[in-house]
Write a protein that holds these residues in place. Structure first.
Motif, PDB file in Angstrom:
ATOM      1  N   ILE A  57      -2.518   7.084 -10.777  1.00  0.00           N
ATOM      2  CA  ILE A  57      -3.344   6.215  -9.949  1.00  0.00           C
ATOM      3  C   ILE A  57      -4.307   6.702  -9.119  1.00  0.00           C
ATOM      4  N   ARG A  58      -5.542   6.507  -9.229  1.00  0.00           N
ATOM      5  CA  ARG A  58      -6.483   7.422  -8.351  1.00  0.00           C
ATOM      6  C   ARG A  58      -6.645   6.588  -7.047  1.00  0.00           C
ATOM      7  N   ASP A  59      -6.681   5.342  -6.946  1.00  0.00           N
ATOM      8  CA  ASP A  59      -7.229   4.813  -5.843  1.00  0.00           C
ATOM      9  C   ASP A  59      -6.486   3.126  -5.501  1.00  0.00           C
ATOM     10  N   MET A  60      -6.633   2.781  -4.697  1.00  0.00           N
ATOM     11  CA  MET A  60      -6.083   1.409  -4.402  1.00  0.00           C
ATOM     12  C   MET A  60      -7.196   0.586  -3.383  1.00  0.00           C
TER      13      MET A  60
ATOM     14  N   ARG B 169       0.929  -0.989   0.055  1.00  0.00           N
ATOM     15  CA  ARG B 169      -0.041   0.007  -0.060  1.00  0.00           C
ATOM     16  C   ARG B 169       0.944   1.168   0.062  1.00  0.00           C
ATOM     17  N   GLN B 170       1.896   1.278   0.781  1.00  0.00           N
ATOM     18  CA  GLN B 170       2.771   2.400   0.869  1.00  0.00           C
ATOM     19  C   GLN B 170       3.480   2.628  -0.722  1.00  0.00           C
ATOM     20  N   TYR B 171       3.908   1.595  -1.092  1.00  0.00           N
ATOM     21  CA  TYR B 171       4.566   1.680  -2.440  1.00  0.00           C
ATOM     22  C   TYR B 171       3.547   2.206  -3.424  1.00  0.00           C
ATOM     23  N   ILE B 172       2.276   1.627  -3.433  1.00  0.00           N
ATOM     24  CA  ILE B 172       1.194   2.336  -4.300  1.00  0.00           C
ATOM     25  C   ILE B 172       0.981   3.699  -4.148  1.00  0.00           C
ATOM     26  N   GLU B 173       1.009   4.323  -2.784  1.00  0.00           N
ATOM     27  CA  GLU B 173       0.983   5.648  -2.441  1.00  0.00           C
ATOM     28  C   GLU B 173       1.989   6.518  -2.995  1.00  0.00           C
ATOM     29  N   ARG B 174       2.969   5.919  -3.096  1.00  0.00           N
ATOM     30  CA  ARG B 174       4.392   6.692  -3.804  1.00  0.00           C
ATOM     31  C   ARG B 174       4.091   6.778  -5.122  1.00  0.00           C
ATOM     32  N   VAL B 175       3.802   5.581  -5.787  1.00  0.00           N
ATOM     33  CA  VAL B 175       3.609   5.612  -6.992  1.00  0.00           C
ATOM     34  C   VAL B 175       2.389   6.453  -7.528  1.00  0.00           C
ATOM     35  N   ALA B 176       1.373   6.601  -6.697  1.00  0.00           N
ATOM     36  CA  ALA B 176       0.137   7.539  -7.155  1.00  0.00           C
ATOM     37  C   ALA B 176       0.547   8.916  -6.697  1.00  0.00           C
TER      38      ALA B 176
ATOM     39  N   MET C  43      -7.915  -9.705  -2.964  1.00  0.00           N
ATOM     40  CA  MET C  43      -7.904  -9.167  -4.147  1.00  0.00           C
ATOM     41  C   MET C  43      -7.568  -7.620  -3.995  1.00  0.00           C
ATOM     42  N   ILE C  44      -6.523  -7.161  -4.889  1.00  0.00           N
ATOM     43  CA  ILE C  44      -6.209  -5.805  -4.982  1.00  0.00           C
ATOM     44  C   ILE C  44      -6.644  -5.271  -6.228  1.00  0.00           C
ATOM     45  N   CYS C  45      -7.075  -3.945  -5.973  1.00  0.00           N
ATOM     46  CA  CYS C  45      -7.890  -3.438  -7.293  1.00  0.00           C
ATOM     47  C   CYS C  45      -7.144  -2.068  -7.363  1.00  0.00           C
ATOM     48  N   ILE C  46      -6.252  -1.607  -8.488  1.00  0.00           N
ATOM     49  CA  ILE C  46      -5.840  -0.413  -8.549  1.00  0.00           C
ATOM     50  C   ILE C  46      -6.595   0.292  -9.495  1.00  0.00           C
ATOM     51  N   VAL C  47      -7.170   1.826  -9.047  1.00  0.00           N
ATOM     52  CA  VAL C  47      -7.816   2.322 -10.159  1.00  0.00           C
ATOM     53  C   VAL C  47      -7.001   3.456 -10.696  1.00  0.00           C
TER      54      VAL C  47
ATOM     55  N   GLN D  18      11.830  10.194  -7.475  1.00  0.00           N
ATOM     56  CA  GLN D  18      11.036  10.118  -6.542  1.00  0.00           C
ATOM     57  C   GLN D  18      10.986   9.085  -5.618  1.00  0.00           C
ATOM     58  N   GLY D  19      11.994   8.111  -5.829  1.00  0.00           N
ATOM     59  CA  GLY D  19      12.214   7.007  -5.100  1.00  0.00           C
ATOM     60  C   GLY D  19      11.373   5.716  -5.581  1.00  0.00           C
ATOM     61  N   VAL D  20      10.848   5.889  -7.024  1.00  0.00           N
ATOM     62  CA  VAL D  20      10.074   4.561  -7.424  1.00  0.00           C
ATOM     63  C   VAL D  20      10.823   4.141  -8.507  1.00  0.00           C
ATOM     64  N   ILE D  21      11.103   2.830  -8.464  1.00  0.00           N
ATOM     65  CA  ILE D  21      12.002   2.022  -9.217  1.00  0.00           C
ATOM     66  C   ILE D  21      10.977   1.222 -10.210  1.00  0.00           C
ATOM     67  N   LEU D  22      11.363   1.252 -11.423  1.00  0.00           N
ATOM     68  CA  LEU D  22      10.325   0.587 -12.427  1.00  0.00           C
ATOM     69  C   LEU D  22      10.979  -0.666 -12.896  1.00  0.00           C
ATOM     70  N   GLY D  23      10.531  -1.705 -12.363  1.00  0.00           N
ATOM     71  CA  GLY D  23      11.043  -3.218 -12.520  1.00  0.00           C
ATOM     72  C   GLY D  23      10.711  -3.930 -13.783  1.00  0.00           C
TER      73      GLY D  23
END
Length: 181
Positions: free
Chosen positions: A83-86, A66-73, A101-105, A150-155
């Motif tokens: 990204i609007r929501d998770m 969740r914390q990673y998705i917040e950084r990406v958002a 189930m994880i849903c990324i909006v 921003q500290g987000v690494i694309l893998g």
């Protein structure tokens, strides 16, 4: 959440995920699905990327995700889809191998993936050299550099994770590249 022989899937009886009304199923794999849906709050179409995981909804691993998705958002760049929501839904079936189930909006963007573009154009010899390739790689390089700052690494950078926004003004142009994964 249900398991099929060919993979894992949302029960097809579902017409909604969270607050989003499902509109069109785009693609499935063994561990995920992509949908186009309507967000009734914003009245915008969005893209839902749905993952099925063994990670429990209340675990430390899910908190880190969740914390990673917040950084990406938090990334705001013209070549990165927003990204609007998770949303996370725990499984109700204790016998299932799926824990959540994880849903990324994400913002919905009309277009095709770079993989689709390459597949289509290689058969008709229309891959455009020169200016289009320079624009593609310059735009993607700037987006990747921004994300890294921003500290987000694309893998998982590959043609299937690059969307070409359908905004080409002249026939044959590939469109504006956007990172989607």
């Amino acid at each position: 959440i249900a398991r099929r022989e060919d993979g894992i899937s949302i029960s097809m009886r579902r017409e909604r995920i969270g607050r989003c009304d499902l509109s069109k199923h785009v693609v499935s794999s063994k561990a995920s699905e992509v949908w186009i849906a309507l967000d009734p709050r914003s009245r915008d179409y969005v893209t839902l990327k749905v993952f099925y995981t063994t990670i429990k909804a209340d675990s430390d691993a899910m908190l880190q995700f969740r914390q990673y998705i917040e950084r990406v958002a938090a990334l705001k760049h013209p070549n990165i889809v927003s990204i609007r929501d998770m949303l996370v839904f725990p499984s109700n079936d204790p016998a299932s191998s799926i824990a959540s189930m994880i849903c990324i909006v994400m913002d919905y963007v009309e277009g095709q993936t770079l993989a689709d573009y390459i597949q289509h154009t290689k058969n008709v010899s229309k891959i455009r050299p020169g200016v289009d390739m320079v624009h593609l790689f310059t735009s993607l390089s700037r987006a990747i550099d921004y994300a890294h700052q921003q500290g987000v690494i694309l893998g998982n950078l590959n043609p299937a994770s690059i969307l070409l926004r359908q905004n080409a003004t002249a026939s044959g142009q590939m469109g504006e590249p956007l990172l989607i994964d």
